[in-house]
Design an enzyme around this catalytic site. Structure first.
Site, PDB file in Angstrom:
ATOM      1  N   CYS A  79       5.423   2.925   1.236  1.00 21.49           N
ATOM      2  CA  CYS A  79       5.518   2.565  -0.177  1.00 21.49           C
ATOM      3  C   CYS A  79       4.156   2.110  -0.707  1.00 21.49           C
ATOM      4  O   CYS A  79       3.268   2.928  -0.904  1.00 21.49           O
ATOM      5  CB  CYS A  79       6.632   1.543  -0.390  1.00 21.49           C
ATOM      6  SG  CYS A  79       7.177   1.421  -2.107  1.00 21.49           S
ATOM      7  N   HIS A 172      11.028   3.017   2.577  1.00 20.88           N
ATOM      8  CA  HIS A 172      10.915   1.854   3.462  1.00 20.88           C
ATOM      9  C   HIS A 172      11.709   2.073   4.757  1.00 20.88           C
ATOM     10  O   HIS A 172      12.870   1.668   4.849  1.00 20.88           O
ATOM     11  CB  HIS A 172      11.467   0.609   2.754  1.00 20.88           C
ATOM     12  CG  HIS A 172      10.641   0.152   1.614  1.00 20.88           C
ATOM     13  ND1 HIS A 172       9.680  -0.824   1.735  1.00 20.88           N
ATOM     14  CD2 HIS A 172      10.616   0.540   0.317  1.00 20.88           C
ATOM     15  CE1 HIS A 172       9.110  -1.023   0.557  1.00 20.88           C
ATOM     16  NE2 HIS A 172       9.656  -0.204  -0.315  1.00 20.88           N
ATOM     17  N   GLU A 174      11.503   0.503   7.399  1.00 20.94           N
ATOM     18  CA  GLU A 174      11.648  -0.766   8.119  1.00 20.94           C
ATOM     19  C   GLU A 174      12.906  -1.537   7.741  1.00 20.94           C
ATOM     20  O   GLU A 174      13.215  -2.552   8.359  1.00 20.94           O
ATOM     21  CB  GLU A 174      10.411  -1.643   7.889  1.00 20.94           C
ATOM     22  CG  GLU A 174      10.306  -2.279   6.517  1.00 20.94           C
ATOM     23  CD  GLU A 174       9.793  -1.358   5.416  1.00 20.94           C
ATOM     24  OE1 GLU A 174       9.618  -1.862   4.280  1.00 20.94           O
ATOM     25  OE2 GLU A 174       9.569  -0.167   5.652  1.00 20.94           O
TER      26      GLU A 174
END
Length: 191
Positions: A79, A172, A174
């Site tokens: 991002c 994202h 994560e």
């Protein structure tokens, strides 16, 4: 076991550290040039790209980051991290700095504002099965240079790319327990 740093002045630091640790690598926060020197690879997390650049300049990390990336250190931007790696940005603030190295033009907040955040299932080169991608005020890639490989697209735009030792996603990876995209980055580090 590679030592993977996560740029830790702003952004989704904890989530990346947890994902990397689950994959069995030595992961640590990077806030100073001395910590950057210990990195075999680096993750630039999601966050606010203008703030990240300003803090990197304030903490004397911007030039060392540029040197390490230019010198071939494997780096993964997610991002805002994608924006930080881009050679060119669209809709940046006046004077916004990047680390550069990725021969791409990236548009900030391309998918819209926070309220326009969304999730999508994508096919991604190098990752078996479907990737569940979370887009939060996400950028997209508008143009890529000849050495940039597009790994995934959404809404007709590249949202995951790789160029040599650099990898970036608009989304994202994560935020869930998947780990496959981080594993793809670790393959780049260990490659």
């Amino acid at each position: 076991m590679p030592a993977i740093g996560v740029f830790a002045l702003q952004g989704d630091v904890r989530e990346h550290l947890e994902t990397l640790s689950r994959l069995g690598v030595h992961a640590f926060a990077v806030r100073r040039p001395s910590e950057l020197e210990r990195c075999d690879g680096l993750v630039l997390p999601g966050g606010e790209s203008t703030t990240m650049a300003k803090l990197a300049r304030t903490f004397d990390l911007l030039e060392p980051l540029r040197e390490r990336v230019k010198g071939g250190m494997p780096t993964f931007g997610t991002c805002a991290g994608m924006i930080m790696l881009a050679d060119r940005i669209v809709d940046g603030v006046a004077g916004q700095e990047t680390i550069g190295g990725l021969d791409a033009t990236v548009r900030r907040n391309a998918f819209g504002r926070q309220v326009d955040s969304f999730e999508a299932d994508l096919s991604m080169e190098g990752v078996d099965g479907i990737v569940h991608a979370v887009f939060i005020r996400a950028p997209w890639v508008e143009q890529v240079g000849p050495d940039v490989e597009v790994l995934a697209e959404a809404s007709g735009h590249p949202v995951a790319v790789r160029q040599g030792h650099l990898m970036a996603t608009s989304f994202h990876p994560e935020v869930d327990d998947d780990g496959r995209i981080h594993r793809l980055f670790l393959d780049l580090v260990q490659g």
